[in-house]
Structure formats: structure tokens, C-alpha cells
Design a protein around this motif. Structure first.
Motif: not given
Length: 162
Positions: A16-18, A55-56, A58, A99
């Protein structure tokens, strides 16, 4: 060099968020390390942050644990950063920022609480979500040393995120 692998496993890590994190929930892993001081690796609030191109989504992360310092990964890795980390509880792990991992990767502090050296390799970060983005985290017990950047072929993403 100690190329004998104690354990090696890979898995999908949420981003998330790089970023994804390497942390010990019981305490800070090291002193603050700002943007650009160690390529795509930053230490904020006692957490090692690995800055990704995605950015978002996996990324694939492989963890390899060693008794002694291994050789640097082969030429597929565009960027390589070495950083020391201290595990307060012996539970130093790769984690998603928000996560949980679907499958746990090995605990990086495989010899319990103490000091470790992490060599983080990256490829495909500049593609910003290309399916080939991946990471290798080599870990071995070692006293604290200065940050090193053995390889940095594509520094643009980290610079653009500052």
C-alpha cells in the motif's frame, strides 16, 4: 562468505502507498534513515520501509536466512541495499503496511532477539507495477554496521516519492 542457506521461502506481500515493511512489533529496529540515504530503503518510526514501484497490490518477496554473510544476488537485481536491524523480541518479519500476508514468510530474527544484517535486493521497481517487480531479502546475524548501497541502477522511483 557463508552461502549455506538455513531457510528460504517466498510469497506474495501486500503493498500500500508504494511500500511494505520489515518490523518487530516489540520495538524499533534501528535509528531513523531518511529518503535517499539508502536507496529504496527508509527507516521511519523504528520500522524498515521498502519503497516499491507498485502503489497498491502485491509483490513477490523471497526471504533467505544464512548463518554468515552470503554473496550478493546475481545480476537480475537492479538495486541492492544493506542495512542493520535489531530485533527486540526475536519477531522481526516482513509485513504488509495495512494487510497481513496470506502465507507467513520466515521470521528474519531466526536466532532470536539480537542484531542482524539485511541485504534487500529489488528488480522492476521503475516499471511501477510490472509483473516482474520482486524482492530478495538476505538475512544473517551480524553486529551493527553502516548502511551500504552495493548496487543502484534505477533510483528514480524513490526520488519521485519524496
Amino acid at each position: 562468505m557463508g552461502d549455506a542457506v538455513v531457510e528460504r521461502r517466498s510469497g506474495s506481500v501486500p503493498v500500500q502507498y508504494h511500500q511494505f515493511d520489515i518490523k518487530d512489533e516489540a520495538g524499533p529496529v534501528g535509528p531513523e534513515l531518511g529518503w535517499g540515504e539508502a536507496g529504496f530503503v527508509v527507516v521511519m518510526d523504528g520500522v524498515i520501509v521498502v519503497v516499491t514501484g507498485v502503489h497498491t497490490g502485491s509483490v513477490e518477496v523471497e526471504v533467505a536466512l544464512y548463518e554468515a554473510e552470503p554473496g550478493v544476488g546475481d545480476g537480475v537485481w537492479e538495486e541492492v541495499v544493506e542495512i542493520s536491524a535489531c530485533s527486540v523480541s526475536g519477531d522481526l518479519q516482513v509485513r504488509g503496511m495495512m494487510d497481513d500476508l496470506d502465507e507467513e514468510l520466515p521470521v528474519l530474527a531466526f536466532r532470536g532477539a539480537g542484531e542482524y544484517r539485511l541485504r534487500v535486493h529489488a528488480r522492476g521497481r521503475e516499471d511501477g507495477g510490472d509483473l516482474d517487480e520482486g524482492y530478495l531479502v538476505q538475512v544473517w546475524p551480524a553486529p551493527v554496521r553502516a548502511v551500504a548501497v552495493p548496487r543502484q541502477e534505477s533510483p528514480g522511483t524513490a526520488r519521485a516519492l519524496r
